[in-house]
Design a protein around this motif. Structure first.
Motif, PDB file in Angstrom:
ATOM      1  N   LYS A   1       0.350  -1.165  -0.465  1.00  0.00           N
ATOM      2  CA  LYS A   1       0.198   0.160   0.129  1.00  0.00           C
ATOM      3  C   LYS A   1       0.346   1.166  -0.038  1.00  0.00           C
ATOM      4  O   LYS A   1       0.177   2.370  -0.813  1.00  0.00           O
ATOM      5  CB  LYS A   1      -1.084  -0.279   1.406  1.00  0.00           C
ATOM      6  CG  LYS A   1      -1.540   1.433   1.354  1.00  0.00           C
ATOM      7  CD  LYS A   1      -2.845   1.057   2.377  1.00  0.00           C
ATOM      8  CE  LYS A   1      -3.819   1.900   2.694  1.00  0.00           C
ATOM      9  NZ  LYS A   1      -3.505   3.731   2.880  1.00  0.00           N
ATOM     10  N   ASP A   2       1.941   1.332   0.581  1.00  0.00           N
ATOM     11  CA  ASP A   2       3.183   2.528   0.968  1.00  0.00           C
ATOM     12  C   ASP A   2       3.780   2.676  -0.460  1.00  0.00           C
ATOM     13  O   ASP A   2       5.026   3.361  -0.067  1.00  0.00           O
ATOM     14  CB  ASP A   2       3.431   2.109   2.027  1.00  0.00           C
ATOM     15  CG  ASP A   2       2.302   2.625   3.211  1.00  0.00           C
ATOM     16  OD1 ASP A   2       1.112   3.055   3.127  1.00  0.00           O
ATOM     17  OD2 ASP A   2       3.232   2.004   4.688  1.00  0.00           O
ATOM     18  N   GLU A   3       3.538   1.409  -0.892  1.00  0.00           N
ATOM     19  CA  GLU A   3       3.985   1.648  -2.517  1.00  0.00           C
ATOM     20  C   GLU A   3       6.240   0.858  -1.899  1.00  0.00           C
ATOM     21  O   GLU A   3       7.080   2.087  -2.686  1.00  0.00           O
ATOM     22  CB  GLU A   3       4.694   2.862  -3.479  1.00  0.00           C
ATOM     23  CG  GLU A   3       2.753   2.509  -3.972  1.00  0.00           C
ATOM     24  CD  GLU A   3       2.771   3.801  -4.767  1.00  0.00           C
ATOM     25  OE1 GLU A   3       3.578   4.612  -5.213  1.00  0.00           O
ATOM     26  OE2 GLU A   3       2.278   3.837  -5.988  1.00  0.00           O
ATOM     27  N   LYS A   4       6.610   0.033  -0.282  1.00  0.00           N
ATOM     28  CA  LYS A   4       7.589  -0.248  -0.156  1.00  0.00           C
ATOM     29  C   LYS A   4       8.295  -1.620  -0.159  1.00  0.00           C
ATOM     30  O   LYS A   4       9.172  -1.899   0.138  1.00  0.00           O
ATOM     31  CB  LYS A   4       8.048   0.648   1.421  1.00  0.00           C
ATOM     32  CG  LYS A   4       7.545   2.252   0.983  1.00  0.00           C
ATOM     33  CD  LYS A   4       7.522   2.914   2.163  1.00  0.00           C
ATOM     34  CE  LYS A   4       7.179   4.738   2.477  1.00  0.00           C
ATOM     35  NZ  LYS A   4       7.955   4.523   3.953  1.00  0.00           N
ATOM     36  N   SER A   5       7.369  -2.006  -1.582  1.00  0.00           N
ATOM     37  CA  SER A   5       7.627  -3.893  -0.785  1.00  0.00           C
ATOM     38  C   SER A   5       8.832  -4.110  -2.176  1.00  0.00           C
ATOM     39  O   SER A   5       9.158  -2.724  -2.853  1.00  0.00           O
ATOM     40  CB  SER A   5       6.002  -4.648  -1.300  1.00  0.00           C
ATOM     41  OG  SER A   5       5.924  -4.740  -1.970  1.00  0.00           O
ATOM     42  N   ASP A   6       8.808  -5.478  -2.445  1.00  0.00           N
ATOM     43  CA  ASP A   6      10.095  -5.526  -2.985  1.00  0.00           C
ATOM     44  C   ASP A   6       9.359  -5.978  -4.716  1.00  0.00           C
ATOM     45  O   ASP A   6      10.560  -6.915  -5.457  1.00  0.00           O
ATOM     46  CB  ASP A   6      11.489  -6.235  -2.075  1.00  0.00           C
ATOM     47  CG  ASP A   6      10.748  -7.880  -2.324  1.00  0.00           C
ATOM     48  OD1 ASP A   6       9.556  -7.911  -1.918  1.00  0.00           O
ATOM     49  OD2 ASP A   6      11.044  -8.667  -1.966  1.00  0.00           O
ATOM     50  N   THR A   7       8.395  -6.001  -4.626  1.00  0.00           N
ATOM     51  CA  THR A   7       8.177  -6.331  -6.259  1.00  0.00           C
ATOM     52  C   THR A   7       7.128  -5.635  -6.531  1.00  0.00           C
ATOM     53  O   THR A   7       6.499  -4.889  -5.915  1.00  0.00           O
ATOM     54  CB  THR A   7       7.500  -7.936  -6.545  1.00  0.00           C
ATOM     55  OG1 THR A   7       6.692  -8.142  -6.070  1.00  0.00           O
ATOM     56  CG2 THR A   7       8.238  -8.829  -5.817  1.00  0.00           C
ATOM     57  N   VAL A   8       7.511  -5.220  -7.962  1.00  0.00           N
ATOM     58  CA  VAL A   8       6.547  -4.229  -8.465  1.00  0.00           C
ATOM     59  C   VAL A   8       5.659  -4.525 -10.008  1.00  0.00           C
ATOM     60  O   VAL A   8       6.178  -5.389 -10.589  1.00  0.00           O
ATOM     61  CB  VAL A   8       6.744  -2.855  -8.877  1.00  0.00           C
ATOM     62  CG1 VAL A   8       7.718  -2.945  -9.635  1.00  0.00           C
ATOM     63  CG2 VAL A   8       6.094  -1.446  -9.003  1.00  0.00           C
ATOM     64  N   CYS A   9       4.324  -4.216 -10.106  1.00  0.00           N
ATOM     65  CA  CYS A   9       3.492  -4.570 -11.562  1.00  0.00           C
ATOM     66  C   CYS A   9       3.873  -3.546 -12.449  1.00  0.00           C
ATOM     67  O   CYS A   9       3.070  -2.439 -12.004  1.00  0.00           O
ATOM     68  CB  CYS A   9       2.603  -5.212 -11.542  1.00  0.00           C
ATOM     69  SG  CYS A   9       1.883  -5.537 -13.123  1.00  0.00           S
ATOM     70  N   LEU A  10       4.674  -2.926 -13.545  1.00  0.00           N
ATOM     71  CA  LEU A  10       4.211  -2.311 -14.805  1.00  0.00           C
ATOM     72  C   LEU A  10       3.461  -2.084 -15.361  1.00  0.00           C
ATOM     73  O   LEU A  10       3.798  -2.998 -16.505  1.00  0.00           O
ATOM     74  CB  LEU A  10       5.769  -1.060 -14.522  1.00  0.00           C
ATOM     75  CG  LEU A  10       6.604  -1.361 -13.143  1.00  0.00           C
ATOM     76  CD1 LEU A  10       8.056  -1.349 -13.852  1.00  0.00           C
ATOM     77  CD2 LEU A  10       6.406  -0.295 -12.430  1.00  0.00           C
ATOM     78  N   TYR A  11       2.738  -1.233 -15.954  1.00  0.00           N
ATOM     79  CA  TYR A  11       1.395  -0.706 -16.815  1.00  0.00           C
ATOM     80  C   TYR A  11       2.277  -0.285 -18.321  1.00  0.00           C
ATOM     81  O   TYR A  11       2.139   0.640 -16.953  1.00  0.00           O
ATOM     82  CB  TYR A  11       0.656  -1.065 -16.627  1.00  0.00           C
ATOM     83  CG  TYR A  11      -0.235  -2.051 -15.561  1.00  0.00           C
ATOM     84  CD1 TYR A  11      -1.265  -3.132 -15.898  1.00  0.00           C
ATOM     85  CD2 TYR A  11       0.084  -1.870 -13.994  1.00  0.00           C
ATOM     86  CE1 TYR A  11      -1.444  -3.652 -14.977  1.00  0.00           C
ATOM     87  CE2 TYR A  11      -0.699  -2.845 -13.718  1.00  0.00           C
ATOM     88  CZ  TYR A  11      -1.320  -3.336 -14.188  1.00  0.00           C
ATOM     89  OH  TYR A  11      -1.968  -5.122 -12.734  1.00  0.00           O
ATOM     90  N   ILE A  12       2.835  -0.988 -19.441  1.00  0.00           N
ATOM     91  CA  ILE A  12       3.816   0.207 -19.626  1.00  0.00           C
ATOM     92  C   ILE A  12       2.763   0.892 -21.565  1.00  0.00           C
ATOM     93  O   ILE A  12       2.669  -0.178 -21.993  1.00  0.00           O
ATOM     94  CB  ILE A  12       4.985   0.726 -20.043  1.00  0.00           C
ATOM     95  CG1 ILE A  12       5.417  -1.032 -20.524  1.00  0.00           C
ATOM     96  CG2 ILE A  12       5.937   0.416 -17.843  1.00  0.00           C
ATOM     97  CD1 ILE A  12       6.772  -1.108 -20.567  1.00  0.00           C
ATOM     98  N   THR A  13       3.335   1.852 -21.929  1.00  0.00           N
ATOM     99  CA  THR A  13       2.743   1.738 -22.988  1.00  0.00           C
ATOM    100  C   THR A  13       4.388   2.774 -23.857  1.00  0.00           C
ATOM    101  O   THR A  13       4.631   3.721 -23.448  1.00  0.00           O
ATOM    102  CB  THR A  13       1.611   2.336 -23.885  1.00  0.00           C
ATOM    103  OG1 THR A  13       1.735   3.526 -22.990  1.00  0.00           O
ATOM    104  CG2 THR A  13       0.362   1.756 -23.474  1.00  0.00           C
ATOM    105  N   LYS A  14       4.416   2.678 -25.443  1.00  0.00           N
ATOM    106  CA  LYS A  14       4.436   3.005 -25.663  1.00  0.00           C
ATOM    107  C   LYS A  14       4.748   4.993 -25.748  1.00  0.00           C
ATOM    108  O   LYS A  14       3.668   5.566 -25.601  1.00  0.00           O
ATOM    109  CB  LYS A  14       4.892   3.002 -27.776  1.00  0.00           C
ATOM    110  CG  LYS A  14       5.868   2.049 -27.458  1.00  0.00           C
ATOM    111  CD  LYS A  14       6.069   1.742 -29.431  1.00  0.00           C
ATOM    112  CE  LYS A  14       6.743   0.808 -29.331  1.00  0.00           C
ATOM    113  NZ  LYS A  14       6.077   0.566 -31.206  1.00  0.00           N
ATOM    114  N   ALA A  15       5.819   6.008 -25.217  1.00  0.00           N
ATOM    115  CA  ALA A  15       5.142   7.344 -24.859  1.00  0.00           C
ATOM    116  C   ALA A  15       5.175   7.933 -26.319  1.00  0.00           C
ATOM    117  O   ALA A  15       5.380   7.437 -27.636  1.00  0.00           O
ATOM    118  CB  ALA A  15       6.463   7.831 -24.415  1.00  0.00           C
TER     119      ALA A  15
END
Length: 318
Positions: free
Chosen positions: A304-318
């Motif tokens: 919740k605090d964005e301080k854990s050790d895995t993340v999921c990134l949703y990305i597109t071309k800029a």
């Protein structure tokens, strides 16, 4: 100690990290970049394949029960994906949606014909579940698989490096595979070339966690030497993506209690496998249920605090 992400050479911190998953306990030289914060191995071992034995978890095939695949299909098609129905609501009382339901929901993906590539797919268990849920155009690639496997004309698992692969995809996924690849920028550039117009990418990686590093140091499970060649900071991965004309539309920290439980075990010098004392080899006495609940609560807070050790990134071309 020149950073492969930002090229910084000044005041980088040398680290020594021990292999613990398999219990070899070899030590490897890493460093943390003083600029972008990325942790990376100094030299990729010549015998890296030694640390990916045939028993390595991601290469196991056929571990998902047919009943679970049926539940994935019903839940996605009648509750969490296309539409919500009475059937789906009844099912949801007993069964949880698979992780890929939320991933696809966050990206607005529901078309069964979405062309999907899973990079570093291992034995392909995730793709099998996605295919079973009704997505009919699935390809997986992984250089450590024994051979190519074709399940249908539109579902195949290939023994292949990402650099060798060609095609255009609506969705390119990397689920905890980017950190295993030595040439980070080339991989990101290749992902760009594999995306169809308006294509989307999903990257899930271990990420530097200050609270967990402070608590566990070199015993933190997400370091995973020598298999994890890079443990990005959120700054280093966003910098790498932006440099290669990607934008992060959403990020979700998604660590599990495993981050605490396995790290606690490593502190006791107990490997994950090849040790009868391991919690992950059914020695459930090592951590009583109340301790696991504490770990679950603690990781929810860090996510919740964005301080854990895995993340999921949703990305597109800029």
């Amino acid at each position: 100690m020149r950073c492969a992400i930002c090229s910084n050479e000044k005041n980088n911190e040398r680290l020594s990290i021990k292999e613990m998953m398999l219990g070899f306990r070899d030590r490897f030289d890493y460093f943390k970049c003083n600029d972008c914060g990325c942790i990376q191995i100094e030299k990729v071992p010549d015998n890296l394949g030694h640390y990916y034995p045939a028993s390595y978890y991601s290469y196991q095939s056929g571990t998902t029960k047919p009943s679970r695949k049926l539940i994935d299909y019903l839940m996605f098609n009648y509750y969490s994906g296309y539409r919500r129905t009475i059937v789906g609501s009844v099912l949801s009382k007993k069964h949880t949606s698979a992780d890929f339901h939320s991933w696809f929901g966050n990206m607005g993906i529901s078309n069964r014909k979405t062309k999907i590539l899973d990079v570093g797919c291992g034995g392909g268990e995730l793709l099998k579940r996605i295919y079973a849920a009704g997505f009919t155009n699935c390809t997986g690639i992984d250089p450590f698989n024994e051979k190519d496997v074709s399940y249908s004309s539109s579902f195949k698992i290939l023994k292949q490096e990402i650099a060798e692969h060609a095609g255009k995809y609506d969705l390119v996924m990397l689920h905890h595979s980017l950190e295993h690849m030595p040439f980070q920028e080339q991989v990101i550039q290749k992902i760009s070339s594999l995306l169809a117009p308006n294509g989307k990418a999903l990257i899930r990686i271990p990420i530097y966690s200050e609270p967990l590093m402070e608590k566990y140091g070199m015993n933190l499970v997400s370091l995973d030497a020598p298999r994890h060649l890079f443990i990005h900071s959120i700054q280093s991965i966003e910098r790498l993506l932006a440099k290669n004309h990607f934008k992060v539309n959403k990020k979700v920290y998604d660590a599990k209690a495993f981050s605490f439980t396995a790290s606690e075990q490593y502190k006791m010098d107990i490997s994950m496998y090849n040790d009868d004392r391991s919690y992950y080899l059914n020695n459930k006495d090592l951590f009583p249920p109340e301790v696991i609940k504490e770990h679950q609560q603690a990781i929810r807070i860090l996510n919740k605090d964005e301080k854990s050790d895995t993340v999921c990134l949703y990305i597109t071309k800029a």
